[in-house]
Motif scaffolding. Structure first.
Motif, PDB file in Angstrom:
ATOM      1  N   ALA A 145     -11.521 -11.272  -3.401  1.00 30.33           N
ATOM      2  CA  ALA A 145     -10.186 -11.565  -2.883  1.00 30.33           C
ATOM      3  C   ALA A 145      -9.412 -12.448  -3.858  1.00 30.33           C
ATOM      4  CB  ALA A 145     -10.290 -12.236  -1.517  1.00 30.33           C
ATOM      5  N   ALA A 146     -10.082 -13.472  -4.395  1.00 24.42           N
ATOM      6  CA  ALA A 146      -9.426 -14.360  -5.358  1.00 24.42           C
ATOM      7  C   ALA A 146      -9.045 -13.604  -6.630  1.00 24.42           C
ATOM      8  CB  ALA A 146     -10.346 -15.534  -5.694  1.00 24.42           C
ATOM      9  N   GLN A 147      -9.916 -12.702  -7.079  1.00 20.49           N
ATOM     10  CA  GLN A 147      -9.608 -11.917  -8.269  1.00 20.49           C
ATOM     11  C   GLN A 147      -8.396 -11.026  -8.058  1.00 20.49           C
ATOM     12  OE1 GLN A 147     -13.162 -10.486 -10.816  1.00 20.49           O
ATOM     13  NE2 GLN A 147     -13.967 -10.480  -8.739  1.00 20.49           N
ATOM     14  N   PRO A 335      -4.251  -6.106 -16.367  1.00 19.49           N
ATOM     15  CA  PRO A 335      -4.514  -6.665 -15.031  1.00 19.49           C
ATOM     16  C   PRO A 335      -4.437  -5.620 -13.925  1.00 19.49           C
ATOM     17  CG  PRO A 335      -2.346  -7.352 -15.813  1.00 19.49           C
ATOM     18  CD  PRO A 335      -3.041  -6.701 -16.968  1.00 19.49           C
ATOM     19  N   PHE A 336      -3.556  -4.623 -14.091  1.00 14.64           N
ATOM     20  CA  PHE A 336      -3.467  -3.590 -13.048  1.00 14.64           C
ATOM     21  C   PHE A 336      -4.757  -2.778 -13.001  1.00 14.64           C
ATOM     22  CE2 PHE A 336      -2.530   0.655 -11.491  1.00 14.64           C
ATOM     23  CZ  PHE A 336      -1.875   0.366 -10.300  1.00 14.64           C
ATOM     24  N   TYR A 337      -5.279  -2.415 -14.172  1.00 12.57           N
ATOM     25  CA  TYR A 337      -6.535  -1.660 -14.237  1.00 12.57           C
ATOM     26  C   TYR A 337      -7.669  -2.457 -13.586  1.00 12.57           C
ATOM     27  CZ  TYR A 337     -10.737   0.384 -16.360  1.00 12.57           C
ATOM     28  OH  TYR A 337     -11.984   0.923 -16.566  1.00 12.57           O
ATOM     29  N   ALA A 338      -7.748  -3.750 -13.903  1.00 11.28           N
ATOM     30  CA  ALA A 338      -8.811  -4.587 -13.349  1.00 11.28           C
ATOM     31  C   ALA A 338      -8.682  -4.711 -11.832  1.00 11.28           C
ATOM     32  CB  ALA A 338      -8.783  -5.964 -14.000  1.00 11.28           C
ATOM     33  N   ALA A 339      -7.451  -4.952 -11.336  1.00 16.27           N
ATOM     34  CA  ALA A 339      -7.243  -5.074  -9.888  1.00 16.27           C
ATOM     35  C   ALA A 339      -7.565  -3.767  -9.169  1.00 16.27           C
ATOM     36  CB  ALA A 339      -5.800  -5.497  -9.603  1.00 16.27           C
ATOM     37  N   ALA A 340      -7.122  -2.647  -9.758  1.00 16.02           N
ATOM     38  CA  ALA A 340      -7.376  -1.347  -9.131  1.00 16.02           C
ATOM     39  C   ALA A 340      -8.873  -1.036  -9.085  1.00 16.02           C
ATOM     40  CB  ALA A 340      -6.624  -0.256  -9.898  1.00 16.02           C
ATOM     41  N   GLU A 341      -9.598  -1.387 -10.152  1.00 11.93           N
ATOM     42  CA  GLU A 341     -11.039  -1.142 -10.174  1.00 11.93           C
ATOM     43  C   GLU A 341     -11.762  -1.960  -9.105  1.00 11.93           C
ATOM     44  OE1 GLU A 341     -13.146   0.901 -12.245  1.00 11.93           O
ATOM     45  OE2 GLU A 341     -11.197   1.893 -12.386  1.00 11.93           O
ATOM     46  N   ILE A 342     -11.347  -3.219  -8.950  1.00 11.63           N
ATOM     47  CA  ILE A 342     -11.981  -4.071  -7.931  1.00 11.63           C
ATOM     48  C   ILE A 342     -11.713  -3.520  -6.538  1.00 11.63           C
ATOM     49  CG2 ILE A 342     -11.936  -6.355  -6.860  1.00 11.63           C
ATOM     50  CD1 ILE A 342     -11.333  -7.500  -9.646  1.00 11.63           C
ATOM     51  N   LEU A 343     -10.469  -3.153  -6.263  1.00 12.25           N
ATOM     52  CA  LEU A 343     -10.125  -2.602  -4.950  1.00 12.25           C
ATOM     53  C   LEU A 343     -10.824  -1.270  -4.711  1.00 12.25           C
ATOM     54  CD1 LEU A 343      -6.302  -3.400  -4.787  1.00 12.25           C
ATOM     55  CD2 LEU A 343      -8.104  -4.419  -3.399  1.00 12.25           C
ATOM     56  N   GLN A 344     -10.875  -0.463  -5.737  1.00 11.61           N
ATOM     57  CA  GLN A 344     -11.509   0.846  -5.591  1.00 11.61           C
ATOM     58  C   GLN A 344     -12.991   0.706  -5.268  1.00 11.61           C
ATOM     59  OE1 GLN A 344     -10.593   3.605  -8.773  1.00 11.61           O
ATOM     60  NE2 GLN A 344     -12.579   4.617  -8.570  1.00 11.61           N
TER      61      GLN A 344
END
Length: 452
Positions: A145-147, A335-344
């Motif tokens: 969540a923090a990430q 950052p978008f790639y990293a956020a999308a990977e975490i959510l995915q």
């Protein structure tokens, strides 16, 4: 005899390698043995197909993260904090490089023969390992969540800055800020389709070149205005406590890269270069940020603006704004790639056998994230204050406190007393910066909105 000589040469080479790359810490130098290599079962198909990146490509990604647009707010942070801010700026580079390396060391455990084995893959895995005896999986969810919050805020900042720069660049057209935000959003829509870290690395390389060009243009202009430096200096700055705390948040956030490190280190073809790569990228960032901030403050003094491009003359400002616009667009995918990977991985829990349904769900998730970022960017003014708020909360948490805390938890029996004390000092410093910076940032944001 020959066997003994070979053994001696091998131990000598390993000793020199550890000294050169591990800065004296055995646990920071990775033997880089994958857990799958020690198991009898073959590695999963996803691991085999995951693309690898070189040390240089990993370095460009880190450079993109720590030499981003946030450097524009550093002269103003220095203006508010004086010599203390300069010390923090230099110290933050050393501390953030250290916390990045100890975070990656937490991905490893020693096997029976004493070789480091990579037994964890993500920041979430490290958090779950630390909390397994208290609240299994809860720690990982909180870290995720923090990430996501920090990465989303970073994307918002890039979109806000990109939209503002587009408005300045298209001053001859009757376009509103909201229109520019939508145009920037449309340009960034292809980010939904990026699934390869190598593609992100190439964009980070171009982004870093744009950043270097911007830095050298501003430094060159400031050197040309050296006649204005007389009578100006950090010693004349009256440090405001509230402003100083916000400045610390800005500085910390400008060095944030820890979120990207576990997947980056995993993707490197030669992980033994990780420590050296971290040292080189942070040293370069420290030199450029210090020179940029100090020369800009000496040039404009008390007139230093929140975003330094507002101080530049029109011709130079237009040229820098175009470079900044390109950089903002190229910075966004990381950052978008990293956020999308975490959510995915945490929401959809995808795997290679999910088929077309997963593909549709993935695109829907990424599109939703893009739209959320657009909506929030339309209601977030005050660039420097937002940086301070984000840095004070998630930046200090993910960059300072959690890496040091996890390091103590997982490596306690392997650490010397000086490393334990250093980790404790980093945790205390992170808590202080986070709490005080959060209070000051909220007060300033309330004041800023109240003045409208």
């Amino acid at each position: 005899m020959a066997h003994r000589r070979l053994s001696w040469m091998k131990s000598r080479v390993e000793s020199l390698w550890m000294k050169h790359f591990g800065a004296g810490e055995v646990e920071e130098s990775q033997g880089l043995v994958l857990r799958d290599e020690l198991d009898e079962s073959p590695p999963d198909e996803d691991s085999l197909q995951r693309p690898k990146i070189s040390t240089w490509e990993a370095g460009w990604n880190i450079t993109n993260a720590i030499q981003g647009l946030f450097v524009l707010g550093l002269p103003f942070a220095l203006h508010q904090s004086g010599y203390v801010g300069l010390i923090v700026l230099i110290s933050a580079a050393l501390i953030c490089s250290y916390t990045g390396k100890i975070l990656v060391s937490c991905l490893y455990e020693e096997d029976e023969s004493g070789r480091p084995v990579r037994v964890r893959n993500t920041y979430e895995d490290i958090a779950n390992a630390c909390c397994r005896n208290i609240c299994p999986s809860v720690g990982g969810k909180l870290v995720n969540a923090a990430q996501v919050v920090e990465l989303t805020m970073t994307c918002i900042l890039y979109l806000v800055v990109g939209s503002n720069l587009m408005c300045h660049s298209l001053f001859f057209l009757p376009v509103t800020p909201a229109t520019c935000s939508v145009i920037t959003f449309l340009i960034l829509m292809p980010c939904m389709l990026i699934r390869d870290l190598r593609a992100v690395s190439r964009l980070s390389f171009l982004c870093s070149l744009a950043q270097f060009l911007i830095t050298f243009i501003v430094i060159g202009y400031c050197l040309g205005q050296s006649a204005r430096w007389e009578g100006r200096g950090l010693g004349t700055v009256a440090v405001d406590f509230d402003g100083f705390q916000v400045s610390v948040g800005v500085i910390i956030f400008s060095y944030t890269s820890q979120i990207y490190l576990p997947p980056l280190e995993e993707s490197m073809t030669d992980r033994r270069d990780f420590s050296r790569m971290m040292d080189c990228t942070h040293a370069l960032a420290c030199v450029l940020k210090t020179a940029f901030s100090l020369l800009a403050f000496l040039t404009w003094g008390e007139q230093t603006r929140e975003v330094i491009t507002d101080n530049l003359p029109v011709a130079v400002s237009m040229m820098v704004n175009v470079c900044l616009l390109v950089k903002a667009l190229l910075s966004y995918p990381l950052p978008f790639y990293a956020a999308a990977e975490i959510l995915q991985n945490s929401v959809l829990k995808t795997d290679s056998s999910s088929g077309d349904v997963t593909e549709r769900q993935t695109l829907l998730l990424r599109a939703s994230l893009l739209i959320l970022i657009l909506v929030m960017s339309l209601y977030v003014p005050h660039f420097s204050l937002l940086m301070g708020l984000t840095g004070s909360v998630t930046g200090a948490l993910m960059t300072l406190m959690l890496p040091a805390l996890f390091h103590l938890r997982l490596k306690w029996t392997q650490l010397h007393m000086r490393h334990k004390l250093l980790d404790v000092m980093i945790i205390v410093m992170g808590c202080f910066c986070s709490i005080s910076g959060l209070i000051c940032s909220i007060k300033r944001i309330i004041t800023a909105f109240g003045d409208k």
